[in-house]
Design a protein around this motif. Sequence first.
Motif, mmCIF file in Angstrom:
data_model
loop_
_atom_site.group_PDB
_atom_site.id
_atom_site.type_symbol
_atom_site.label_atom_id
_atom_site.label_comp_id
_atom_site.label_asym_id
_atom_site.label_seq_id
_atom_site.Cartn_x
_atom_site.Cartn_y
_atom_site.Cartn_z
ATOM 1 N N ALA A 75 59.532 66.804 34.791
ATOM 2 C CA ALA A 75 58.312 66.336 35.432
ATOM 3 C C ALA A 75 57.965 64.962 34.876
ATOM 4 O O ALA A 75 58.131 64.707 33.681
ATOM 5 C CB ALA A 75 57.165 67.307 35.194
ATOM 6 N N GLU A 76 57.511 64.121 35.768
ATOM 7 C CA GLU A 76 57.032 62.792 35.388
ATOM 8 C C GLU A 76 55.568 62.736 35.784
ATOM 9 O O GLU A 76 55.187 63.219 36.856
ATOM 10 C CB GLU A 76 57.844 61.723 36.112
ATOM 11 C CG GLU A 76 57.461 60.326 35.736
ATOM 12 C CD GLU A 76 58.328 59.283 36.432
ATOM 13 O OE1 GLU A 76 58.340 58.142 35.960
ATOM 14 O OE2 GLU A 76 58.966 59.603 37.444
ATOM 15 N N PHE A 77 54.732 62.148 34.917
ATOM 16 C CA PHE A 77 53.300 62.145 35.186
ATOM 17 C C PHE A 77 52.609 61.061 34.373
ATOM 18 O O PHE A 77 53.228 60.428 33.508
ATOM 19 C CB PHE A 77 52.690 63.513 34.868
ATOM 20 C CG PHE A 77 53.131 64.083 33.538
ATOM 21 C CD1 PHE A 77 52.450 63.780 32.370
ATOM 22 C CD2 PHE A 77 54.241 64.911 33.463
ATOM 23 C CE1 PHE A 77 52.868 64.302 31.146
ATOM 24 C CE2 PHE A 77 54.656 65.449 32.251
ATOM 25 C CZ PHE A 77 53.971 65.138 31.092
ATOM 26 N N THR A 78 51.337 60.877 34.637
ATOM 27 C CA THR A 78 50.493 59.966 33.873
ATOM 28 C C THR A 78 49.513 60.797 33.060
ATOM 29 O O THR A 78 48.874 61.705 33.592
ATOM 30 C CB THR A 78 49.723 59.013 34.808
ATOM 31 O OG1 THR A 78 50.665 58.275 35.595
ATOM 32 C CG2 THR A 78 48.847 58.050 34.029
ATOM 33 N N VAL A 79 49.417 60.484 31.771
ATOM 34 C CA VAL A 79 48.456 61.138 30.880
ATOM 35 C C VAL A 79 47.213 60.261 30.829
ATOM 36 O O VAL A 79 47.292 59.097 30.440
ATOM 37 C CB VAL A 79 49.024 61.319 29.459
ATOM 38 C CG1 VAL A 79 47.998 61.980 28.547
ATOM 39 C CG2 VAL A 79 50.327 62.087 29.486
ATOM 40 N N ASN A 80 46.084 60.832 31.219
ATOM 41 C CA ASN A 80 44.795 60.151 31.153
ATOM 42 C C ASN A 80 43.996 60.874 30.081
ATOM 43 O O ASN A 80 43.681 62.061 30.226
ATOM 44 C CB ASN A 80 44.070 60.270 32.499
ATOM 45 C CG ASN A 80 44.938 59.760 33.636
ATOM 46 O OD1 ASN A 80 45.021 58.572 33.863
ATOM 47 N ND2 ASN A 80 45.621 60.674 34.317
ATOM 48 N N GLY A 81 43.710 60.177 28.975
ATOM 49 C CA GLY A 81 43.126 60.905 27.861
ATOM 50 C C GLY A 81 42.001 60.210 27.138
ATOM 51 O O GLY A 81 41.750 59.019 27.314
ATOM 52 N N THR A 82 41.348 61.016 26.304
ATOM 53 C CA THR A 82 40.316 60.542 25.381
ATOM 54 C C THR A 82 40.675 61.084 24.002
ATOM 55 O O THR A 82 40.972 62.268 23.847
ATOM 56 C CB THR A 82 38.919 61.054 25.793
ATOM 57 O OG1 THR A 82 38.653 60.640 27.136
ATOM 58 C CG2 THR A 82 37.834 60.496 24.875
#
Length: 131
Positions: A75-82
């Motif tokens: 899986a390829e994805f974007t991590v959007n984090g705090t």
Amino acid sequence: MTDTIARYFAAFNADDTEAMIDCLADDVAHHVNEGNIRIGKAKFRDFCAHMDRCYKENLTDMQIFVSDDGTRAAAEFTVNGTYLATDEGLPEATGQTYKLPAGSFFSLKDGQITRVTTYYNLSDWIKQVSA
């Protein structure tokens, strides 16, 4: 097997560790980015508890790929984090946000995940939270 991987990531985005664990084999091998391999659901659960304390993340732009025989997936994805709490050996957390491309690789057997390997660019993450 696409369903197993999709359920795993849906559980991640729902902050539902137990639903993630339901997708795993008892002897799952969890290969952590920049860390040691952890074997078993208990160690996976401990890792998730640590991550939940230090980070709040949501995955977007998900693309899942499964081999024809169903034994491997990626899986390829974007991590959007705090960054919530300072993680040992990393910069101090002050609520910084970050956005990273990442990928996970899986081995599958009998409808369960037997290996999870996740990669992202740690240097990029450090640069973002240190800015």
